[in-house]
Design a protein around this motif. Structure first.
Motif, PDB file in Angstrom:
ATOM      1  N   THR A 150      80.958  47.049   8.301  1.00 19.28           N
ATOM      2  CA  THR A 150      82.147  46.976   7.451  1.00 19.28           C
ATOM      3  C   THR A 150      82.291  48.236   6.606  1.00 19.28           C
ATOM      4  OG1 THR A 150      81.973  44.562   7.354  1.00 19.28           O
ATOM      5  CG2 THR A 150      83.322  45.635   5.682  1.00 19.28           C
ATOM      6  N   LEU A 151      81.184  48.696   6.036  1.00 18.62           N
ATOM      7  CA  LEU A 151      81.227  49.922   5.240  1.00 18.62           C
ATOM      8  C   LEU A 151      81.574  51.126   6.111  1.00 18.62           C
ATOM      9  CD1 LEU A 151      78.107  49.343   2.963  1.00 18.62           C
ATOM     10  CD2 LEU A 151      80.519  49.118   2.322  1.00 18.62           C
ATOM     11  N   TYR A 152      81.025  51.164   7.323  1.00 17.39           N
ATOM     12  CA  TYR A 152      81.358  52.248   8.255  1.00 17.39           C
ATOM     13  C   TYR A 152      82.841  52.205   8.626  1.00 17.39           C
ATOM     14  CZ  TYR A 152      81.995  54.159  12.972  1.00 17.39           C
ATOM     15  OH  TYR A 152      82.482  54.800  14.091  1.00 17.39           O
ATOM     16  N   LEU A 153      83.355  51.007   8.864  1.00 16.72           N
ATOM     17  CA  LEU A 153      84.762  50.874   9.220  1.00 16.72           C
ATOM     18  C   LEU A 153      85.669  51.315   8.074  1.00 16.72           C
ATOM     19  CD1 LEU A 153      86.988  49.917  11.135  1.00 16.72           C
ATOM     20  CD2 LEU A 153      86.625  47.582  10.305  1.00 16.72           C
ATOM     21  N   LEU A 154      85.345  50.909   6.854  1.00 21.89           N
ATOM     22  CA  LEU A 154      86.156  51.302   5.698  1.00 21.89           C
ATOM     23  C   LEU A 154      86.056  52.801   5.438  1.00 21.89           C
ATOM     24  CD1 LEU A 154      85.438  48.342   3.255  1.00 21.89           C
ATOM     25  CD2 LEU A 154      87.562  48.811   4.482  1.00 21.89           C
ATOM     26  N   PHE A 155      84.873  53.363   5.672  1.00 21.05           N
ATOM     27  CA  PHE A 155      84.700  54.808   5.492  1.00 21.05           C
ATOM     28  C   PHE A 155      85.570  55.593   6.473  1.00 21.05           C
ATOM     29  CE2 PHE A 155      82.458  58.646   6.937  1.00 21.05           C
ATOM     30  CZ  PHE A 155      82.491  59.392   5.768  1.00 21.05           C
ATOM     31  N   THR A 156      85.511  55.249   7.743  1.00 19.92           N
ATOM     32  CA  THR A 156      86.332  55.946   8.736  1.00 19.92           C
ATOM     33  C   THR A 156      87.820  55.671   8.519  1.00 19.92           C
ATOM     34  OG1 THR A 156      86.060  54.101  10.307  1.00 19.92           O
ATOM     35  CG2 THR A 156      84.487  55.925  10.438  1.00 19.92           C
ATOM     36  N   PHE A 157      88.141  54.489   8.026  1.00 19.46           N
ATOM     37  CA  PHE A 157      89.541  54.149   7.749  1.00 19.46           C
ATOM     38  C   PHE A 157      90.089  55.002   6.604  1.00 19.46           C
ATOM     39  CE2 PHE A 157      92.647  50.913   5.921  1.00 19.46           C
ATOM     40  CZ  PHE A 157      93.648  51.247   6.807  1.00 19.46           C
ATOM     41  N   SER A 158      89.275  55.214   5.571  1.00 18.28           N
ATOM     42  CA  SER A 158      89.722  56.066   4.467  1.00 18.28           C
ATOM     43  C   SER A 158      89.900  57.505   4.930  1.00 18.28           C
ATOM     44  CB  SER A 158      88.720  55.990   3.310  1.00 18.28           C
ATOM     45  OG  SER A 158      87.474  56.561   3.681  1.00 18.28           O
ATOM     46  N   ALA A 163      92.497  47.273   4.077  1.00 18.73           N
ATOM     47  CA  ALA A 163      91.179  47.572   3.512  1.00 18.73           C
ATOM     48  C   ALA A 163      90.627  46.372   2.746  1.00 18.73           C
ATOM     49  CB  ALA A 163      91.275  48.789   2.591  1.00 18.73           C
ATOM     50  N   ILE A 164      91.480  45.709   1.975  1.00 16.86           N
ATOM     51  CA  ILE A 164      91.054  44.518   1.224  1.00 16.86           C
ATOM     52  C   ILE A 164      90.654  43.400   2.187  1.00 16.86           C
ATOM     53  CG2 ILE A 164      91.869  42.695  -0.313  1.00 16.86           C
ATOM     54  CD1 ILE A 164      93.605  44.857  -1.668  1.00 16.86           C
ATOM     55  N   LEU A 165      91.427  43.208   3.242  1.00 11.60           N
ATOM     56  CA  LEU A 165      91.134  42.168   4.214  1.00 11.60           C
ATOM     57  C   LEU A 165      89.810  42.428   4.926  1.00 11.60           C
ATOM     58  CD1 LEU A 165      92.051  39.613   5.703  1.00 11.60           C
ATOM     59  CD2 LEU A 165      93.279  41.085   7.316  1.00 11.60           C
ATOM     60  N   VAL A 166      89.592  43.672   5.349  1.00 12.65           N
ATOM     61  CA  VAL A 166      88.346  44.028   6.034  1.00 12.65           C
ATOM     62  C   VAL A 166      87.159  43.818   5.101  1.00 12.65           C
ATOM     63  CG1 VAL A 166      87.031  45.951   7.015  1.00 12.65           C
ATOM     64  CG2 VAL A 166      89.431  45.620   7.648  1.00 12.65           C
ATOM     65  N   ALA A 167      87.295  44.242   3.852  1.00 10.96           N
ATOM     66  CA  ALA A 167      86.201  44.069   2.887  1.00 10.96           C
ATOM     67  C   ALA A 167      85.915  42.595   2.641  1.00 10.96           C
ATOM     68  CB  ALA A 167      86.551  44.771   1.579  1.00 10.96           C
ATOM     69  N   HIS A 168      86.964  41.784   2.570  1.00  9.01           N
ATOM     70  CA  HIS A 168      86.790  40.348   2.322  1.00  9.01           C
ATOM     71  C   HIS A 168      86.094  39.656   3.492  1.00  9.01           C
ATOM     72  CE1 HIS A 168      87.676  36.229   1.160  1.00  9.01           C
ATOM     73  NE2 HIS A 168      88.236  36.050   2.339  1.00  9.01           N
ATOM     74  N   LEU A 169      86.471  40.021   4.714  1.00 11.10           N
ATOM     75  CA  LEU A 169      85.898  39.369   5.889  1.00 11.10           C
ATOM     76  C   LEU A 169      84.476  39.845   6.177  1.00 11.10           C
ATOM     77  CD1 LEU A 169      88.984  39.411   8.303  1.00 11.10           C
ATOM     78  CD2 LEU A 169      88.127  37.504   6.939  1.00 11.10           C
ATOM     79  N   GLY A 170      84.210  41.118   5.916  1.00 11.43           N
ATOM     80  CA  GLY A 170      82.902  41.665   6.263  1.00 11.43           C
ATOM     81  C   GLY A 170      81.854  41.593   5.174  1.00 11.43           C
ATOM     82  N   LEU A 171      82.293  41.379   3.929  1.00 10.88           N
ATOM     83  CA  LEU A 171      81.359  41.353   2.798  1.00 10.88           C
ATOM     84  C   LEU A 171      81.577  40.075   1.995  1.00 10.88           C
ATOM     85  CD1 LEU A 171      81.873  45.055   1.665  1.00 10.88           C
ATOM     86  CD2 LEU A 171      80.022  44.164   3.087  1.00 10.88           C
ATOM     87  N   PRO A 172      80.954  38.986   2.401  1.00 10.90           N
ATOM     88  CA  PRO A 172      81.181  37.704   1.714  1.00 10.90           C
ATOM     89  C   PRO A 172      80.761  37.711   0.248  1.00 10.90           C
ATOM     90  CG  PRO A 172      80.100  37.378   3.848  1.00 10.90           C
ATOM     91  CD  PRO A 172      80.057  38.836   3.561  1.00 10.90           C
ATOM     92  N   LYS A 173      79.772  38.539  -0.120  1.00  8.07           N
ATOM     93  CA  LYS A 173      79.281  38.572  -1.491  1.00  8.07           C
ATOM     94  C   LYS A 173      80.064  39.533  -2.386  1.00  8.07           C
ATOM     95  CE  LYS A 173      74.507  37.501  -0.164  1.00  8.07           C
ATOM     96  NZ  LYS A 173      73.087  37.958  -0.250  1.00  8.07           N
ATOM     97  N   LEU A 174      81.081  40.177  -1.842  1.00 12.49           N
ATOM     98  CA  LEU A 174      81.789  41.202  -2.609  1.00 12.49           C
ATOM     99  C   LEU A 174      82.519  40.609  -3.808  1.00 12.49           C
ATOM    100  CD1 LEU A 174      82.669  44.165  -2.838  1.00 12.49           C
ATOM    101  CD2 LEU A 174      84.610  43.614  -1.357  1.00 12.49           C
ATOM    102  N   ALA A 175      83.124  39.428  -3.645  1.00 14.45           N
ATOM    103  CA  ALA A 175      83.908  38.833  -4.724  1.00 14.45           C
ATOM    104  C   ALA A 175      83.051  38.502  -5.938  1.00 14.45           C
ATOM    105  CB  ALA A 175      84.618  37.576  -4.224  1.00 14.45           C
ATOM    106  N   GLU A 176      81.758  38.188  -5.714  1.00 13.35           N
ATOM    107  CA  GLU A 176      80.875  37.838  -6.828  1.00 13.35           C
ATOM    108  C   GLU A 176      80.068  39.029  -7.324  1.00 13.35           C
ATOM    109  OE1 GLU A 176      80.797  36.114  -3.891  1.00 13.35           O
ATOM    110  OE2 GLU A 176      82.109  34.474  -4.578  1.00 13.35           O
ATOM    111  N   SER A 177      80.252  40.206  -6.734  1.00 14.03           N
ATOM    112  CA  SER A 177      79.431  41.358  -7.108  1.00 14.03           C
ATOM    113  C   SER A 177      79.870  41.999  -8.418  1.00 14.03           C
ATOM    114  CB  SER A 177      79.470  42.409  -5.990  1.00 14.03           C
ATOM    115  OG  SER A 177      80.780  42.937  -5.852  1.00 14.03           O
ATOM    116  N   GLY A 178      81.106  41.781  -8.822  1.00 16.78           N
ATOM    117  CA  GLY A 178      81.613  42.433 -10.026  1.00 16.78           C
ATOM    118  C   GLY A 178      81.976  43.888  -9.813  1.00 16.78           C
TER     119      GLY A 178
END
Length: 259
Positions: free
Chosen positions: A153-161, A97-112
């Motif tokens: 990416t959000l759809y993938l993480l949602f179905t993965f959860s 899940a962390i890997l998918v979020a990192h690859l699909g959401l480049p701005k996630l690390a700076e979003s807080g």
């Protein structure tokens, strides 16, 4: 370190809630079709856990109604086989899940978008959660919603959860493991032993990926959303039955109303 273990334990409880409420949703043909990407990731994780614990793999039925996406046998290693298999699955689930979020959401690390520190934060729990909830909308908005990659990416993480839900027996094994680690970490922290080099994925952030905690936080938030949608799915028929008038009943008119 204690906060990390606490959120992992809460994440495990969240996956149990999802597994308890989804029932046979992912055994239906339509459910498998909609959640196919998440089911595929979850099946790959279970295959790895089966290979490590020598658990037989029954087969894959991706679009067959009435059967799980992946069937497995019983682990031949008694007592510790199931906890080991579940520990592997949980570690890989959160890591993927962390890997998918990192690859699909480049701005996630700076979003807080980081889960709050509860145990070692120092501030009262109400103030900590209040400040986190207040800043949550701006953190979510800074991810960037205009990209198709973000939506996928959000759809993938949602179905993965949804696909990663666990049952009650698996929850019991997980709680024993996470509870013991949390008690040990809390005791050592109270004695003055610090885990700063392990807290919030310190080692992973420096040597593998940035924004590990943000990716984990996003997966937990999507898991909460999944759980709420399942609760709404279960309550919808009851609400509809309560609102719908009973058949055969006609409203009665009183004498005062006729006058």
């Amino acid at each position: 370190m204690s906060d990390t273990l606490l959120w992992i334990a809460l994440g495990t409880m969240l996956l149990w809630g999802i597994g308890a409420l989804r029932l046979d949703l992912l055994q239906r043909r339509l459910g498998k079709l909609i959640c196919f990407p998440g089911l595929l990731l979850e099946a790959g994780i279970r295959v790895i856990a089966c290979l490590v614990t020598a658990t037989p793999i029954g087969g894959v039925r991706p679009f067959e109604a009435g059967s799980p996406f992946l069937t497995t046998g019983r682990c031949p290693v008694r007592r510790i086989g199931a906890p080991i298999s579940l520990a592997i699955r949980l570690v890989l689930t959160f890591s993927v899940a962390i890997l998918v979020a990192h690859l699909g959401l480049p701005k996630l690390a700076e979003s807080g978008l980081d889960l709050p520190t509860i145990i070692t934060g120092g501030d009262p729990l109400g103030e900590t959660l209040g400040a986190w909830v207040t800043g949550l909308p701006s953190a979510i908005g800074s991810i960037g919603w205009g990209s198709p990659l973000t939506l996928f990416t959000l759809y993938l993480l949602f179905t993965f959860s949804l696909a990663s839900g666990i049952n009650s027996r698996e929850l019991l094994a997980a709680l024993w493991g996470w509870g013991g680690l949390l008690a040990l970490a809390t005791s050592l922290t109270w004695l003055g032993v610090r885990f700063s080099f392990l807290s919030r994925g310190w080692f992973i952030e420096r040597f593998l990926l940035p924004g590990v905690w943000s990716g984990f936080s996003l997966f937990i938030l999507l898991g909460v959303l999944t759980l709420l949608l399942l609760v709404a799915f279960h309550q919808a028929p009851r609400l509809a039955a309560a609102v719908k008038p009973r058949g055969g009943e006609t409203p009665q008119t009183s004498a005062d109303e006729v006058r």
